[in-house]
Design an enzyme around this catalytic site. Structure first.
Site, mmCIF file in Angstrom:
data_model
loop_
_atom_site.group_PDB
_atom_site.id
_atom_site.type_symbol
_atom_site.label_atom_id
_atom_site.label_comp_id
_atom_site.label_asym_id
_atom_site.label_seq_id
_atom_site.Cartn_x
_atom_site.Cartn_y
_atom_site.Cartn_z
ATOM 1 N N ASP A 187 -15.403 -29.333 11.925
ATOM 2 C CA ASP A 187 -15.715 -30.229 10.801
ATOM 3 C C ASP A 187 -14.936 -29.868 9.542
ATOM 4 O O ASP A 187 -14.793 -30.691 8.643
ATOM 5 C CB ASP A 187 -17.218 -30.215 10.505
ATOM 6 C CG ASP A 187 -18.011 -30.966 11.558
ATOM 7 O OD1 ASP A 187 -17.394 -31.567 12.455
ATOM 8 O OD2 ASP A 187 -19.252 -30.944 11.491
ATOM 9 N N GLU A 207 -29.406 -37.140 -0.554
ATOM 10 C CA GLU A 207 -29.960 -35.786 -0.598
ATOM 11 C C GLU A 207 -30.746 -35.506 -1.868
ATOM 12 O O GLU A 207 -31.769 -34.811 -1.845
ATOM 13 C CB GLU A 207 -28.842 -34.760 -0.438
ATOM 14 C CG GLU A 207 -28.166 -34.772 0.926
ATOM 15 C CD GLU A 207 -27.077 -35.826 1.063
ATOM 16 O OE1 GLU A 207 -26.474 -35.921 2.140
ATOM 17 O OE2 GLU A 207 -26.837 -36.561 0.070
ATOM 18 N N ARG A 211 -30.461 -23.685 14.803
ATOM 19 C CA ARG A 211 -30.942 -25.050 14.525
ATOM 20 C C ARG A 211 -31.776 -25.576 15.700
ATOM 21 O O ARG A 211 -32.709 -26.354 15.509
ATOM 22 C CB ARG A 211 -29.782 -25.993 14.213
ATOM 23 C CG ARG A 211 -28.788 -26.181 15.344
ATOM 24 C CD ARG A 211 -27.764 -27.238 15.023
ATOM 25 N NE ARG A 211 -26.725 -27.309 16.062
ATOM 26 C CZ ARG A 211 -26.115 -28.428 16.400
ATOM 27 N NH1 ARG A 211 -26.396 -29.563 15.806
ATOM 28 N NH2 ARG A 211 -25.184 -28.412 17.339
ATOM 29 N N ARG A 227 -24.792 -23.901 13.288
ATOM 30 C CA ARG A 227 -24.516 -24.918 14.300
ATOM 31 C C ARG A 227 -24.322 -24.304 15.683
ATOM 32 O O ARG A 227 -24.804 -24.825 16.683
ATOM 33 C CB ARG A 227 -23.250 -25.686 13.910
ATOM 34 C CG ARG A 227 -22.801 -26.705 14.947
ATOM 35 C CD ARG A 227 -21.467 -27.321 14.554
ATOM 36 N NE ARG A 227 -21.095 -28.439 15.418
ATOM 37 C CZ ARG A 227 -19.982 -29.129 15.293
ATOM 38 N NH1 ARG A 227 -19.113 -28.825 14.331
ATOM 39 N NH2 ARG A 227 -19.727 -30.129 16.106
#
Length: 327
Positions: free
Chosen positions: A131, A72, A24, A181
């Site tokens: 997460d 989205e 990313r 990530r």
């Protein structure tokens, strides 16, 4: 004919070679360079620009950046409209939201219209970490791969990410690029040139060949080193392009193999393993074993520990190969 090979430079691209970094982060840096080169590139984000790294583009080109908020579906429809108006939109959010929440809009507005939209989703796979399951997408490649006309790419490292982004910007048609990530090791050689629909063969083994993409390419290379040291001739191929898959390379590898192992940070259902199995069973039957998430959701935890928990390590690949040859 759509272009599929990289023809321009980004950060001299070599600036990203050899660096262990999150894909990313490579996206954020490359996007700015692409924006400088092509004024038709616009970027849309669903209120996650700091995480997806599109914030870099927003700071440099505020008039070409659109924060769509937590919307989205609207983002994908707007991206399709911008594409049909002649722009090259890059639409970004987390993989789970891009492919799950907005799937119908991607199918109907983007792919059915053959709109030139680039969906670059970050936080793919279980290495999203703490997460937890709600944010860990292990189904996204399958969801995108099944839509007619969608190109699906899972880069192995920062260097390949940059090249894949450039190739996608030049390619005419919908593209889904899955990024992560966490930091990933640099694995691709400096003379590597990404091309849509082409795999990169590190080497072909006469006993085992490991077919991997994303973070699992690094694990595959580690596993091959261990297996070769034990006398099991092992090769590795990076199939970063899941669709269209490189049929020619796959056939070449399969006909020289006693065992194929696929490795992906994704469900074993519908992703790279399924794509390989579908081709092999019809064209060059050989034994296949799949490494991936086994029909379950993710869970919260440290990224490295989650890879171990779900069996996505070099050691798991080695164990699978050894078990096969013991039989």
């Amino acid at each position: 004919m759509a272009k599929t090979e990289c023809s321009c430079q980004v950060l001299e691209i070599s600036d990203l070679f050899g660096k262990d970094m999150a894909t990313r982060d490579a996206y954020g840096a490359t996007l700015v360079e692409l924006g400088k080169q092509n004024p038709n590139i616009v970027v849309l984000d669903a209120d996650l620009s700091c995480s997806t790294k599109t914030i870099n583009f927003a700071r440099n080109f505020p008039d070409r950046f659109f924060n769509m908020g937590v919307s989205e579906q609207d983002m994908m429809g707007t991206a399709a409209g911008l594409a049909l108006a002649g722009k090259i939109p890059f639409a970004s959010t987390f993989a789970i939201f891009a492919t799950g929440r907005a799937w119908e809009q991607i199918r109907q507005s983007v792919c059915y219209s053959r709109a030139n939209v680039k969906i670059v989703a970050t936080h793919g796979g279980i290495t999203v970490g703490e997460d937890g399951a709600t944010h860990q997408s292990v189904e996204d490649v399958a969801l995108m791969r099944v839509i007619p006309g969608m190109t699906v790419i899972v880069p192995a490292d920062a260097y390949e990410t940059a090249q894949a982004l450039i190739a996608s910007a030049e390619y005419e048609g919908p593209v889904y690029i899955r990024l992560g990530r966490a930091k990933v090791p640099s694995v691709m050689p400096k003379d590597y040139n990404f091309s849509i629909g082409k795999a990169y063969i590190f080497n072909i083994g006469s006993d085992v060949n490991i077919i991997a993409n994303g973070i699992m390419v690094a694990e595959a290379l580690k596993a091959a080193q261990i297996l070769n040291a034990q006398g099991i001739n092992t090769g590795v191929t990076n199939f970063s392009c899941v669709k269209p898959i490189d049929d020619e390379a796959l056939y070449k590898i399969a006909k020289n193999s006693k065992l194929l192992i696929t490795a992906e940070e994704h469900s074993i259902i519908g992703g790279l393993g399924s794509a390989v199995a579908e081709f092999i069973c019809e064209n060059c039957p050989v034994t296949i074993r799949r490494i991936g998430v086994n029909d379950t959701f993710g869970c919260s935890g440290d990224a490295k520990e989650l890879l171990k928990y779900y069996g996505l390590t070099a050691e798991n690949i080695v164990q699978l190969a050894l078990e096969y040859f013991k039989k």
